[in-house]
Design a protein around this motif. Structure first.
Motif, PDB file in Angstrom:
ATOM      1  N   PHE A 178       0.767  -1.298  -0.074  1.00 21.77           N
ATOM      2  CA  PHE A 178       0.014   0.025   0.153  1.00 21.77           C
ATOM      3  C   PHE A 178       0.803   1.183   0.060  1.00 21.77           C
ATOM      4  N   GLY A 179       0.675   2.105  -0.677  1.00 28.82           N
ATOM      5  CA  GLY A 179       1.278   3.376  -0.896  1.00 28.82           C
ATOM      6  C   GLY A 179       2.468   3.524  -1.858  1.00 28.82           C
ATOM      7  N   LEU A 180       2.704   2.381  -2.670  1.00 27.63           N
ATOM      8  CA  LEU A 180       3.746   2.253  -3.522  1.00 27.63           C
ATOM      9  C   LEU A 180       3.331   1.500  -4.748  1.00 27.63           C
ATOM     10  N   THR A 181       4.049   1.645  -5.779  1.00 28.04           N
ATOM     11  CA  THR A 181       3.769   0.864  -7.034  1.00 28.04           C
ATOM     12  C   THR A 181       4.852  -0.557  -6.797  1.00 28.04           C
ATOM     13  N   SER A 182       3.939  -1.452  -6.743  1.00 28.44           N
ATOM     14  CA  SER A 182       4.934  -2.805  -6.696  1.00 28.44           C
ATOM     15  C   SER A 182       5.839  -2.876  -7.733  1.00 28.44           C
ATOM     16  N   ASP A 183       5.306  -2.608  -8.770  1.00 28.13           N
ATOM     17  CA  ASP A 183       6.361  -3.042  -9.921  1.00 28.13           C
ATOM     18  C   ASP A 183       7.461  -2.219 -10.056  1.00 28.13           C
ATOM     19  N   GLU A 184       7.452  -1.051  -9.207  1.00 29.61           N
ATOM     20  CA  GLU A 184       9.034  -0.099  -9.079  1.00 29.61           C
ATOM     21  C   GLU A 184       9.721  -0.936  -8.007  1.00 29.61           C
TER      22      GLU A 184
END
Length: 125
Positions: free
Chosen positions: A24-30
């Motif tokens: 949550f709160g971040l883009t997991s593919d990054e």
């Protein structure tokens, strides 16, 4: 940023479990996502990680073939499928996220940028 690990529980010898780590709160593919575990009285131990860019994975040697890490970026989720579980796999399992593109640089808990709470896995004999 929050990482939420779930899916733990009580399982019998040779059973299977799949853990989930939702970001949550971040883009997991990054982010590369790693799994660690800590058994009572022992140090936290690296289990596996998966890269953000190309899906590369690595595992601690003695778990390769028994555990499988995968990711679903549409769901911002990384999974850890655990097979043939043994009592020595009993531990709290944690996930963590790192912006590093090189998996060999993120082998320790402290190397990760964000760390989540754990989920308990107990294997009974």
């Amino acid at each position: 940023v929050q990482l939420q690990a779930s899916g733990g529980g009580l399982v019998q010898l040779d059973g299977s479990l799949t853990l989930s780590c939702v970001a949550f709160g971040l883009t997991s593919d990054e982010y590369a996502i790693g799994w660690f575990r800590q058994a009572p009285g022992k140090e936290r131990q690296r289990v596996s990680c998966i890269s953000s860019s190309n899906g590369n994975t690595n595992y601690v040697d003695f778990l390769e073939g028994q555990f499988t890490i995968s990711r679903d970026d549409d769901k911002n989720t990384v999974y850890l499928k655990m097979n043939s579980l043994k009592p020595e796999d009993t531990a709290v399992y944690y996930c963590a996220a790192s912006r590093s593109l090189i998996l060999s640089t993120i082998r320790t808990w402290d190397a990760y940028d964000h760390r989540g709470q754990g989920t308990q896995v107990t294997v009974s004999s």
